[in-house]
Design an enzyme around this catalytic site. Structure first.
Site, PDB file in Angstrom:
ATOM      1  N   LYS A 183      32.157  -2.739  -0.854  1.00  0.00           N
ATOM      2  CA  LYS A 183      31.705  -1.394  -1.216  1.00  0.00           C
ATOM      3  C   LYS A 183      32.169  -1.036  -2.633  1.00  0.00           C
ATOM      4  CE  LYS A 183      31.663   0.250   3.606  1.00  0.00           C
ATOM      5  NZ  LYS A 183      32.109   1.349   4.525  1.00  0.00           N
ATOM      6  N   TYR A 236      21.970   2.540   6.730  1.00  0.00           N
ATOM      7  CA  TYR A 236      22.778   3.473   7.514  1.00  0.00           C
ATOM      8  C   TYR A 236      21.937   4.400   8.395  1.00  0.00           C
ATOM      9  CZ  TYR A 236      27.251   2.110   5.428  1.00  0.00           C
ATOM     10  OH  TYR A 236      28.402   1.422   5.054  1.00  0.00           O
ATOM     11  N   THR A 256      37.876   0.973  11.269  1.00  0.00           N
ATOM     12  CA  THR A 256      37.159   1.796  10.282  1.00  0.00           C
ATOM     13  C   THR A 256      38.120   2.684   9.486  1.00  0.00           C
ATOM     14  OG1 THR A 256      35.248   1.835  11.763  1.00  0.00           O
ATOM     15  CG2 THR A 256      35.321   3.513  10.033  1.00  0.00           C
ATOM     16  N   ASN A 263      36.602   2.505   2.708  1.00  0.00           N
ATOM     17  CA  ASN A 263      37.338   1.439   3.406  1.00  0.00           C
ATOM     18  C   ASN A 263      36.924   0.030   2.968  1.00  0.00           C
ATOM     19  OD1 ASN A 263      34.846   1.470   4.566  1.00  0.00           O
ATOM     20  ND2 ASN A 263      35.536   2.115   6.604  1.00  0.00           N
ATOM     21  N   HIS A 294      31.914  -3.440   4.453  1.00  0.00           N
ATOM     22  CA  HIS A 294      31.038  -3.312   5.620  1.00  0.00           C
ATOM     23  C   HIS A 294      30.834  -4.692   6.215  1.00  0.00           C
ATOM     24  CE1 HIS A 294      27.545  -2.455   8.154  1.00  0.00           C
ATOM     25  NE2 HIS A 294      27.055  -3.595   7.689  1.00  0.00           N
ATOM     26  N   GLU A 306      20.088  -6.100   8.948  1.00  0.00           N
ATOM     27  CA  GLU A 306      20.718  -5.816   7.648  1.00  0.00           C
ATOM     28  C   GLU A 306      20.464  -6.936   6.634  1.00  0.00           C
ATOM     29  OE1 GLU A 306      24.798  -5.001   8.748  1.00  0.00           O
ATOM     30  OE2 GLU A 306      24.222  -3.176   9.836  1.00  0.00           O
TER      31      GLU A 306
HETATM   32  P1  GDP Z   1      32.205   0.512  10.317  1.00  0.00           P
HETATM   33  O1  GDP Z   1      31.187  -0.268  11.103  1.00  0.00           O
HETATM   34  O2  GDP Z   1      33.635   0.169  10.673  1.00  0.00           O
HETATM   35  O3  GDP Z   1      31.990   0.447   8.823  1.00  0.00           O
HETATM   36  O4  GDP Z   1      32.048   2.045  10.723  1.00  0.00           O
HETATM   37  P2  GDP Z   1      30.752   2.921  11.083  1.00  0.00           P
HETATM   38  O5  GDP Z   1      29.519   2.060  11.147  1.00  0.00           O
HETATM   39  O6  GDP Z   1      31.091   3.742  12.265  1.00  0.00           O
HETATM   40  O7  GDP Z   1      30.641   3.920   9.842  1.00  0.00           O
HETATM   41  C1  GDP Z   1      30.079   3.528   8.620  1.00  0.00           C
HETATM   42  C2  GDP Z   1      30.952   4.041   7.499  1.00  0.00           C
HETATM   43  O8  GDP Z   1      30.915   5.477   7.469  1.00  0.00           O
HETATM   44  C3  GDP Z   1      32.439   3.701   7.641  1.00  0.00           C
HETATM   45  O9  GDP Z   1      32.766   2.410   7.197  1.00  0.00           O
HETATM   46  C4  GDP Z   1      33.077   4.780   6.801  1.00  0.00           C
HETATM   47  O10 GDP Z   1      32.926   4.478   5.393  1.00  0.00           O
HETATM   48  C5  GDP Z   1      32.209   5.984   7.129  1.00  0.00           C
HETATM   49  N1  GDP Z   1      32.686   6.755   8.306  1.00  0.00           N
HETATM   50  C6  GDP Z   1      32.593   6.349   9.591  1.00  0.00           C
HETATM   51  N2  GDP Z   1      33.097   7.265  10.441  1.00  0.00           N
HETATM   52  C7  GDP Z   1      33.513   8.292   9.683  1.00  0.00           C
HETATM   53  C8  GDP Z   1      34.118   9.556  10.006  1.00  0.00           C
HETATM   54  O11 GDP Z   1      34.367   9.905  11.149  1.00  0.00           O
HETATM   55  N3  GDP Z   1      34.412  10.372   8.971  1.00  0.00           N
HETATM   56  C9  GDP Z   1      34.145  10.019   7.692  1.00  0.00           C
HETATM   57  N4  GDP Z   1      34.484  10.890   6.727  1.00  0.00           N
HETATM   58  N5  GDP Z   1      33.565   8.843   7.333  1.00  0.00           N
HETATM   59  C10 GDP Z   1      33.246   7.968   8.318  1.00  0.00           C
HETATM   60 MG    MG Z   2      29.103   0.042  11.237  1.00  0.00          MG
END
Ligand code: GDP
Ligand code: MG
Length: 140
Positions: A10, A50, A92, A117, A120, A131
């Site tokens: 990222k 997304y 995450t 973070n 991805h 993807e």
């Molecule tokens: P990942 O698969 O671990 O990347 O997590 P997700 O697919 O659930 O979310 C996609 C991305 O959105 C994450 O990597 C974070 O950058 C962001 N994100 C996810 N959950 C949250 C949340 O609860 N709050 C905030 N502020 N950002 C989030």
């Molecule tokens: Mg994800």
């Protein structure tokens, strides 16, 4: 079974100069790199990538963060690489991510509207196929 996953380094990973450290961990684990490309993602690509998060409170900030600078898109290959890279990445939330993981070792929380973070990784075979088709249509 040998499988492929879509990884994104990222914009915060690129800005902080962590591309090499993250790719080193991927390669040291024994996974192969099939494709790798640095680019600034456009809005359509990020909306497709997304789509599952559309409507969530962090969706707008997430798309803005992901388009804020260059990122590196990677297709990696290996036995169990989808779950394996998720394990290398860690949870995450960087505060909860285990030490030893990319997020646990290298990311922390900031006072920002979205969690930054570093990486991805696809979360299933279906997600990986979808993807890879978005980021590398020629491999889809
Ligand atoms: P990942 O698969 O671990 O990347 O997590 P997700 O697919 O659930 O979310 C996609 C991305 O959105 C994450 O990597 C974070 O950058 C962001 N994100 C996810 N959950 C949250 C949340 O609860 N709050 C905030 N502020 N950002 C989030
Ligand atoms: Mg994800």
């Amino acid at each position: 079974m040998t499988e492929r996953t879509l990884i994104l380094l990222k914009p915060d990973a690129v800005e902080r100069g962590l591309r090499g450290e993250i790719l080193r961990r991927l390669e040291a684990k024994g996974y192969g790199i099939v494709a790798l490309d640095q680019r600034v993602a456009d809005a359509d690509t990020l909306a497709a990538h997304y789509a599952e998060h559309e409507g969530k409170p962090f969706y707008g900030p997430l798309v803005q963060y992901m388009g804020s600078g260059p990122l590196v898109a990677v297709v990696a290959e290996g036995e169990g690489v989808i779950a394996g890279f998720r394990s290398l990445a860690g949870a995450t939330n960087p505060t909860e991510a285990a030490p030893g993981s990319i997020r646990g070792d290298l990311a922390r929380e900031w006072d920002a509207p979205v969690i930054q973070n570093l990486v991805h990784g696809s979360d299933s075979v279906e997600s990986a196929t979808r993807e890879i088709g978005i980021w590398f249509p020629s491999l889809g």
